[in-house]
Design a protein around this motif. Structure first.
Motif, PDB file in Angstrom:
ATOM      1  N   GLU A  78     -23.871  37.519 -26.627  1.00  9.60           N
ATOM      2  CA  GLU A  78     -23.247  37.566 -25.406  1.00  9.60           C
ATOM      3  C   GLU A  78     -24.312  37.444 -24.434  1.00  9.60           C
ATOM      4  O   GLU A  78     -24.330  36.922 -23.509  1.00  9.60           O
ATOM      5  N   ASP A  79     -25.133  38.613 -24.576  1.00  7.34           N
ATOM      6  CA  ASP A  79     -26.270  38.793 -23.758  1.00  7.34           C
ATOM      7  C   ASP A  79     -27.172  37.414 -23.848  1.00  7.34           C
ATOM      8  O   ASP A  79     -27.855  37.378 -22.811  1.00  7.34           O
ATOM      9  N   TYR A  80     -27.219  36.807 -25.032  1.00  7.22           N
ATOM     10  CA  TYR A  80     -28.193  35.757 -24.996  1.00  7.22           C
ATOM     11  C   TYR A  80     -27.685  34.815 -24.116  1.00  7.22           C
ATOM     12  O   TYR A  80     -28.184  33.796 -23.547  1.00  7.22           O
ATOM     13  N   LEU A  81     -26.142  34.393 -24.527  1.00  7.39           N
ATOM     14  CA  LEU A  81     -25.448  33.561 -23.576  1.00  7.39           C
ATOM     15  C   LEU A  81     -25.641  33.660 -21.933  1.00  7.39           C
ATOM     16  O   LEU A  81     -25.422  32.856 -21.330  1.00  7.39           O
ATOM     17  N   GLU A  82     -25.881  34.830 -21.477  1.00  7.34           N
ATOM     18  CA  GLU A  82     -25.977  35.068 -20.188  1.00  7.34           C
ATOM     19  C   GLU A  82     -27.186  34.970 -19.577  1.00  7.34           C
ATOM     20  O   GLU A  82     -27.549  35.125 -18.335  1.00  7.34           O
ATOM     21  N   ALA A  83     -27.994  34.872 -20.474  1.00  6.31           N
ATOM     22  CA  ALA A  83     -29.613  34.378 -19.966  1.00  6.31           C
ATOM     23  C   ALA A  83     -29.991  33.704 -19.094  1.00  6.31           C
ATOM     24  O   ALA A  83     -30.638  33.651 -18.140  1.00  6.31           O
ATOM     25  N   PRO A  84     -29.315  32.299 -19.265  1.00  3.57           N
ATOM     26  CA  PRO A  84     -29.503  31.260 -18.347  1.00  3.57           C
ATOM     27  C   PRO A  84     -28.958  31.557 -16.807  1.00  3.57           C
ATOM     28  O   PRO A  84     -29.547  31.270 -15.936  1.00  3.57           O
ATOM     29  N   TYR A  85     -27.955  32.500 -16.731  1.00  8.25           N
ATOM     30  CA  TYR A  85     -27.526  32.983 -15.303  1.00  8.25           C
ATOM     31  C   TYR A  85     -28.564  33.731 -14.728  1.00  8.25           C
ATOM     32  O   TYR A  85     -29.041  33.629 -13.782  1.00  8.25           O
ATOM     33  N   ARG A  86     -29.201  34.832 -15.627  1.00  7.52           N
ATOM     34  CA  ARG A  86     -30.230  35.631 -15.198  1.00  7.52           C
ATOM     35  C   ARG A  86     -31.503  34.660 -14.591  1.00  7.52           C
ATOM     36  O   ARG A  86     -32.052  35.122 -13.632  1.00  7.52           O
ATOM     37  N   ILE A  87     -31.832  33.795 -15.535  1.00  7.32           N
ATOM     38  CA  ILE A  87     -32.977  33.221 -15.317  1.00  7.32           C
ATOM     39  C   ILE A  87     -32.628  32.146 -13.909  1.00  7.32           C
ATOM     40  O   ILE A  87     -33.509  32.304 -12.855  1.00  7.32           O
ATOM     41  N   ARG A  88     -31.551  31.665 -13.829  1.00  8.28           N
ATOM     42  CA  ARG A  88     -31.251  30.901 -12.594  1.00  8.28           C
ATOM     43  C   ARG A  88     -31.246  31.830 -11.403  1.00  8.28           C
ATOM     44  O   ARG A  88     -31.410  31.263 -10.216  1.00  8.28           O
ATOM     45  N   ARG A  89     -30.891  32.951 -11.418  1.00 10.51           N
ATOM     46  CA  ARG A  89     -31.015  33.735 -10.083  1.00 10.51           C
ATOM     47  C   ARG A  89     -32.278  34.763 -10.145  1.00 10.51           C
ATOM     48  O   ARG A  89     -32.358  35.373  -9.057  1.00 10.51           O
ATOM     49  N   ARG A  90     -33.218  34.187 -10.745  1.00  9.35           N
ATOM     50  CA  ARG A  90     -34.487  34.836 -10.417  1.00  9.35           C
ATOM     51  C   ARG A  90     -35.101  34.646  -9.096  1.00  9.35           C
ATOM     52  O   ARG A  90     -34.802  33.723  -8.495  1.00  9.35           O
ATOM     53  N   ASP A  91     -36.026  35.574  -8.886  1.00  8.14           N
ATOM     54  CA  ASP A  91     -36.539  35.537  -7.331  1.00  8.14           C
ATOM     55  C   ASP A  91     -38.029  34.632  -7.151  1.00  8.14           C
ATOM     56  O   ASP A  91     -38.342  34.409  -6.214  1.00  8.14           O
TER      57      ASP A  91
END
Length: 188
Positions: A78-91
């Motif tokens: 699930e953490d892996y599946l959440e990675a795209p969201y984290r990347i999209r929200r990077r600064d």
């Protein structure tokens, strides 16, 4: 000398029993014997109950540990599946890139650990279904991470909400199947 001492000890024990049992008639002796056997029987039953309770407790403890381990393994994917969201929200900073790549690397390492552990310690059904869940997540989230890295970094708070969830139908189906297999394994 040793034979003499053994004979003396035997005679003394014989005399002690004769003194103890001499005053008892047949009915008293039977009552005493039944009482002794009753106490011994109760002690045996208590010991059997205690051993069974201990075994049941140990089995439940092992089951709970396995359930926790399974949940942590699912969490890693699930953490892996959440990675795209984290990347999209990077600064867009170099520090954010390092942090995100380290995070994804750590998650992949955890997934590898759980995959190996299950291959060694769990049933073939659980291990195979977990691997299918991992593959589905890698396929979907991998493509989504690539697209996220190619998108512009987030500069304003209003750009943080993505609007709609990223598709993960394959991973969700694989997860549902995995949870069913894990639950069946825990019920054994």
């Amino acid at each position: 000398m040793t034979a003499f001492l053994a004979a003396a000890a035997g005679a003394a024990a014989q005399g002690t029993w004769e003194r103890l049992l001499g005053d008892l008639d047949g009915g008293d002796l039977a009552t005493a014997l039944i009482s002794v056997l009753g106490v011994m029987g109760a002690a045996a039953v208590a010991a059997i109950v205690a051993v069974k309770a201990y075994k049941t407790q140990q089995r439940e403890t092992r089951r709970q540990q396995r359930a926790t381990f399974y949940a942590e393994a699912v969490r890693a994917v699930e953490d892996y599946l959440e990675a795209p969201y984290r990347i999209r929200r990077r600064d867009g900073s170099a520090a954010a890139r390092r942090e995100l790549t380290q995070h994804v690397s750590d998650v992949k390492s955890r997934i590898s650990f759980y995959t190996a552990w299950m291959a060694i310690h769990s049933t073939d059904a659980v291990a195979g279904t977990y691997e299918a869940f991992v593959r589905a997540a890698q396929y979907e989230a991998g493509q989504q991470m690539t697209a996220a890295w190619r998108s512009r970094p987030t500069k304003k708070d209003r750009a943080v909400p993505i609007g709609s969830p990223l598709p993960r139908t394959g991973a969700d189906a694989a997860r549902a199947k995995l949870l069913t297999v894990m639950e069946a394994d825990l019920d054994c």
